[in-house]
Every structure is written in C-alpha cells, then in structure tokens.
Design a protein around this motif. Sequence first.
Motif, PDB file in Angstrom:
ATOM      1  N   ARG A  95     -10.233  13.039  10.097  1.00 37.99           N
ATOM      2  CA  ARG A  95     -10.644  11.837  10.839  1.00 37.99           C
ATOM      3  C   ARG A  95     -10.168  10.560  10.142  1.00 37.99           C
ATOM      4  NH1 ARG A  95     -13.755  13.141  15.074  1.00 37.99           N
ATOM      5  NH2 ARG A  95     -15.067  15.025  14.976  1.00 37.99           N
ATOM      6  N   GLN A  96     -10.055  10.605   8.822  1.00 37.80           N
ATOM      7  CA  GLN A  96      -9.663   9.413   8.078  1.00 37.80           C
ATOM      8  C   GLN A  96      -8.147   9.256   7.929  1.00 37.80           C
ATOM      9  OE1 GLN A  96     -12.937  10.145   4.922  1.00 37.80           O
ATOM     10  NE2 GLN A  96     -12.477   7.969   4.755  1.00 37.80           N
ATOM     11  N   THR A  97      -7.385  10.183   8.472  1.00 35.95           N
ATOM     12  CA  THR A  97      -5.921  10.054   8.412  1.00 35.95           C
ATOM     13  C   THR A  97      -5.257  10.113   9.787  1.00 35.95           C
ATOM     14  OG1 THR A  97      -5.836  12.432   7.917  1.00 35.95           O
ATOM     15  CG2 THR A  97      -5.600  10.916   6.059  1.00 35.95           C
ATOM     16  N   ILE A  98      -5.885  10.764  10.747  1.00 38.70           N
ATOM     17  CA  ILE A  98      -5.208  11.050  12.016  1.00 38.70           C
ATOM     18  C   ILE A  98      -4.889   9.783  12.810  1.00 38.70           C
ATOM     19  CG2 ILE A  98      -7.233  11.389  13.531  1.00 38.70           C
ATOM     20  CD1 ILE A  98      -5.754  14.058  14.426  1.00 38.70           C
ATOM     21  N   PHE A  99      -5.611   8.693  12.547  1.00 39.06           N
ATOM     22  CA  PHE A  99      -5.332   7.431  13.252  1.00 39.06           C
ATOM     23  C   PHE A  99      -3.944   6.899  12.920  1.00 39.06           C
ATOM     24  CE2 PHE A  99      -6.888   5.944   9.172  1.00 39.06           C
ATOM     25  CZ  PHE A  99      -6.094   4.841   8.903  1.00 39.06           C
ATOM     26  N   ALA A 100      -3.394   7.287  11.771  1.00 34.69           N
ATOM     27  CA  ALA A 100      -2.092   6.771  11.345  1.00 34.69           C
ATOM     28  C   ALA A 100      -0.925   7.680  11.722  1.00 34.69           C
ATOM     29  CB  ALA A 100      -2.101   6.540   9.836  1.00 34.69           C
ATOM     30  N   VAL A 101      -1.203   8.761  12.458  1.00 33.55           N
ATOM     31  CA  VAL A 101      -0.125   9.665  12.893  1.00 33.55           C
ATOM     32  C   VAL A 101       0.714   8.973  13.963  1.00 33.55           C
ATOM     33  CG1 VAL A 101       0.304  11.788  14.200  1.00 33.55           C
ATOM     34  CG2 VAL A 101      -1.320  11.804  12.312  1.00 33.55           C
ATOM     35  N   SER A 102       2.011   9.196  13.924  1.00 36.45           N
ATOM     36  CA  SER A 102       2.915   8.597  14.912  1.00 36.45           C
ATOM     37  C   SER A 102       2.624   9.141  16.306  1.00 36.45           C
ATOM     38  CB  SER A 102       4.365   8.902  14.531  1.00 36.45           C
ATOM     39  OG  SER A 102       5.241   8.377  15.498  1.00 36.45           O
ATOM     40  N   LYS A 103       2.589   8.238  17.289  1.00 31.69           N
ATOM     41  CA  LYS A 103       2.294   8.649  18.669  1.00 31.69           C
ATOM     42  C   LYS A 103       3.569   8.923  19.475  1.00 31.69           C
ATOM     43  CE  LYS A 103      -2.142   7.893  18.073  1.00 31.69           C
ATOM     44  NZ  LYS A 103      -2.131   7.388  16.687  1.00 31.69           N
ATOM     45  N   ASN A 104       4.722   8.566  18.934  1.00 33.77           N
ATOM     46  CA  ASN A 104       5.963   8.848  19.674  1.00 33.77           C
ATOM     47  C   ASN A 104       6.752   9.926  18.953  1.00 33.77           C
ATOM     48  OD1 ASN A 104       7.893   7.665  17.752  1.00 33.77           O
ATOM     49  ND2 ASN A 104       6.900   5.735  18.281  1.00 33.77           N
TER      50      ASN A 104
ATOM     51  N   PHE B 147       4.172   1.873  10.611  1.00 33.55           N
ATOM     52  CA  PHE B 147       3.472   0.592  10.460  1.00 33.55           C
ATOM     53  C   PHE B 147       2.302   0.702   9.483  1.00 33.55           C
ATOM     54  CE2 PHE B 147       5.118   0.858  14.802  1.00 33.55           C
ATOM     55  CZ  PHE B 147       5.968  -0.240  14.810  1.00 33.55           C
ATOM     56  N   ARG B 148       1.857   1.929   9.245  1.00 39.79           N
ATOM     57  CA  ARG B 148       0.715   2.138   8.357  1.00 39.79           C
ATOM     58  C   ARG B 148       0.783   3.532   7.766  1.00 39.79           C
ATOM     59  NH1 ARG B 148      -3.484   2.206  13.347  1.00 39.79           N
ATOM     60  NH2 ARG B 148      -2.175   3.457  14.718  1.00 39.79           N
ATOM     61  N   LEU B 149       0.006   3.694   6.712  1.00 38.34           N
ATOM     62  CA  LEU B 149      -0.009   4.941   5.967  1.00 38.34           C
ATOM     63  C   LEU B 149      -1.455   5.236   5.593  1.00 38.34           C
ATOM     64  CD1 LEU B 149       1.397   7.119   4.021  1.00 38.34           C
ATOM     65  CD2 LEU B 149       1.446   5.286   2.331  1.00 38.34           C
ATOM     66  N   ALA B 150      -1.866   6.495   5.720  1.00 38.41           N
ATOM     67  CA  ALA B 150      -3.219   6.900   5.334  1.00 38.41           C
ATOM     68  C   ALA B 150      -3.120   8.107   4.415  1.00 38.41           C
ATOM     69  CB  ALA B 150      -4.054   7.232   6.563  1.00 38.41           C
ATOM     70  N   ILE B 151      -3.797   8.031   3.289  1.00 41.12           N
ATOM     71  CA  ILE B 151      -3.816   9.126   2.306  1.00 41.12           C
ATOM     72  C   ILE B 151      -5.269   9.424   1.966  1.00 41.12           C
ATOM     73  CG2 ILE B 151      -3.111   9.895   0.015  1.00 41.12           C
ATOM     74  CD1 ILE B 151      -0.862   7.806   0.137  1.00 41.12           C
ATOM     75  N   ARG B 152      -5.614  10.685   1.988  1.00 37.14           N
ATOM     76  CA  ARG B 152      -6.993  11.091   1.689  1.00 37.14           C
ATOM     77  C   ARG B 152      -6.940  12.275   0.722  1.00 37.14           C
ATOM     78  NH1 ARG B 152     -11.455  12.182   0.773  1.00 37.14           N
ATOM     79  NH2 ARG B 152     -13.301  12.229   2.112  1.00 37.14           N
ATOM     80  N   THR B 153      -7.678  12.201  -0.377  1.00 39.11           N
ATOM     81  CA  THR B 153      -7.609  13.205  -1.438  1.00 39.11           C
ATOM     82  C   THR B 153      -8.998  13.744  -1.761  1.00 39.11           C
ATOM     83  OG1 THR B 153      -5.754  11.958  -2.376  1.00 39.11           O
ATOM     84  CG2 THR B 153      -6.764  13.632  -3.777  1.00 39.11           C
ATOM     85  N   GLU B 154      -9.092  15.056  -1.980  1.00 37.82           N
ATOM     86  CA  GLU B 154     -10.358  15.693  -2.367  1.00 37.82           C
ATOM     87  C   GLU B 154     -10.083  16.797  -3.385  1.00 37.82           C
ATOM     88  OE1 GLU B 154     -13.548  15.419  -1.993  1.00 37.82           O
ATOM     89  OE2 GLU B 154     -13.740  13.895  -0.415  1.00 37.82           O
ATOM     90  N   GLN B 155     -11.102  17.121  -4.150  1.00 34.94           N
ATOM     91  CA  GLN B 155     -11.025  18.239  -5.083  1.00 34.94           C
ATOM     92  C   GLN B 155     -11.475  19.515  -4.366  1.00 34.94           C
ATOM     93  OE1 GLN B 155      -9.684  17.547  -8.156  1.00 34.94           O
ATOM     94  NE2 GLN B 155      -9.509  15.527  -7.192  1.00 34.94           N
ATOM     95  N   ILE B 156     -10.765  20.608  -4.564  1.00 37.31           N
ATOM     96  CA  ILE B 156     -11.162  21.901  -3.993  1.00 37.31           C
ATOM     97  C   ILE B 156     -10.976  22.988  -5.043  1.00 37.31           C
ATOM     98  CG2 ILE B 156     -10.638  21.321  -1.580  1.00 37.31           C
ATOM     99  CD1 ILE B 156      -8.039  23.003  -1.924  1.00 37.31           C
TER     100      ILE B 156
END
Length: 368
Positions: A139-148, A174-183
């Motif tokens: 949810r915190q990255t998918i907004f920045a996915v290219s639509k075309n 136009f934008r970049l989203a990066i989300r990091t977690e420990q697993i």
Amino acid sequence: MKIVCNTELLSEACQNVSRVVSTKTSIPAIEGIYLKALGNELMLTGYDLEVGINTSIEAKVEEQGSIIINARILCDILRKLPAETVRIEADERQLCVISCGEVEYKIVGIAAEEYPELPQVTGGYPIIVESNILEDMVRQTIFAVSKNDTKIVHTGIKFEITRGQIRLIAVDGFRLAIRTEQIKYTGDDMSFIVPAKTLNEVIKLIDNCEVISMNIAKRHIIFEVGNYSIISRLLDGDFLDYNAAIPKSLTTEVNVNVKTFVDSIERTSLLITDRLKSPLRCVFDENTIKISTVTSLGTANDKLACKTEGNRVEIGFNNVFLLDALKACTIDNVKITLNGPLSPITIVPPEGDNFLFLVLPVRLKNEG
C-alpha cells in the motif's frame, strides 16, 4: 460432475477468483471459472494468461468431474440464490444445471479440456512474510507504480530480498517509493518484479490470514494467501537504478507534521482541477512552509509551522504527487530533505530507513 455445497462459501470463492478472469478475449474458456470436483472438495480457478487464482471449498461430491462456466453469469446467479445450499450438475454435453430451493438454471458450459494450463512453480525459493507487513509495504509503494506501458517493467513493484531484509520499490518517472522491513530469511539474495495488478489481488485476499508464503521461480511467482493461491508471471526488463536517483547531498532539512502538511496542501489545492492544472508553490523558510497556487479561478495561500535547518527553498510540485507521498506515511512527523528548487525532494522518517518517498519538482513560471 455432481456436487452440493454451501451457497455463500461458493459465492465468495467465485467472486474472489473471478477478479482475474478475462472480460475481453477471443478465448471463451478464460472468460469462465474452471470448476473441478474431486474427493470432498470443489476447486475453482480463474486465469487471464498473466495472473491466476486457485482456491477450494468443502463440497459433497456425488460425481467427480470438471467444467468451465462463464464467470459473470455464475457469480450473478450465486449472489441471488435463496437457500443455504446449492446443487451443481454437469453432463458430458457440458449442460450445467444449478439448483437451489425452487430456483433452477440450465447453463451451457465449456469443456474443461479447453482451459489453459496454469504455469507450475517448482524448485523455487519459499519466503514467509507476515501478511500485515506485506500489505503495508504494498500500500505504501503501489501509488508510485507507472500507469502507462511505455516501460512495462515499471508497471510492477520490484522486490529486493537479502538476508534478513525485504525491500519494495516503485517508480513512475515522477516519483519513487521505497519501503524496507526486516524478515526472517537466510537464503540467497534475489530480486524480481511483480505486476501491480497481482499485488492488488494479493492484498484484497489478505484478511483472516497471518502469513503469506511467496514461492519464486525464474519467470513466475506464487503467493499462498490463506486458502488461495495466486500465480503470476514476473516482469522482465531493466528497472530504474533507484539509488542513483536519490540525491546524495542536501541544503535544507525540514521536520513537519504529516497531517498538518496534508491538510494545508488539500486546502490550497481546491483551486486546482483536471482542467485547471497549476503547480503548488512551496516556500520552505525559517520554521515555516508557505504554500500557494494560482489558477484562472483565483489564488490560494496557506502557511504552516515546521522545523527548518539550512537554506530557504522555493519549489514547485504537482499537488497529487506530493499528497500521495505524504498520505503513504504512517507516522506523525517526517523529515523532508531538499537540494535547491530543481532537485527532487525526499520524504523519510525522522529516524531509520523504513521508507523513502521521492518526488520530482515542477518548474515554476518565474524560473528561467
């Protein structure tokens, strides 16, 4: 095939599986849901040649067999049935009888042999992630996915998995989203790109499921989400070198409350419409952010408090892109770093590297 099962269970399974069924295709079989009765289960499959969903429900199987039924018709029928149990019978001529209480439908199905075979993922790398963590990351990255589709690879989210860490990256130019977690992962490092469409389906099925298992092969991935399996092709191509896109220096650092900043942007953006586009002008000054915009409807100005260190910066933004990034922040306060009016800004947590959102600026008219 002859089965009796719970109407509500079957209806819910059909609705979920049908979301990946093709609606515009020259292959009638993939406009349908593949039903297979075996043992004490009814298995259901939807597949559009890119993404497939499998599940099964408990059923009283009187006669084993399989058939394809048009997904829209089957889902509509099941939604309207009046009783708790439904009976489905199909003969060798693919005539399917669906009965429930006093209601009876006779539907012409398609032979099961015409259904395309789903890809198999064997010998892949299984990775277990807590479902709430993966849901938040998507949810915190998918907004920045290219639509075309100018670069297909950017219509997906890149996964980078190393020992003890998972990172998701999305970019649209136009934008970049990066989300990091420990697993908990001790296998080999890997990276792969999953279509955004697939991940949308995964998070829709995430309720009532504590962990998600991912099994990755060379060209496909399977997500095991509760009683559902989602299989998808992976995207191939050169993904943006996102590390090179992140500014390495800064002239200004701003700490601001997310909700206060979002509210201010939304107020100022009321004069911006799809027809009347105009950049937001943001002035980051001494412990103050001034926001304004001008369109043919008029002008809007607002001001909010912040903590600023460094140079004054006057910079323009697409209001939607800036709002999307701020709304993806799940903490109260963020740190914004700037490097002049023409360099991208980054939005990060005050401490740590849990996320990074980058937004490119828009040139303001009084700039040369």
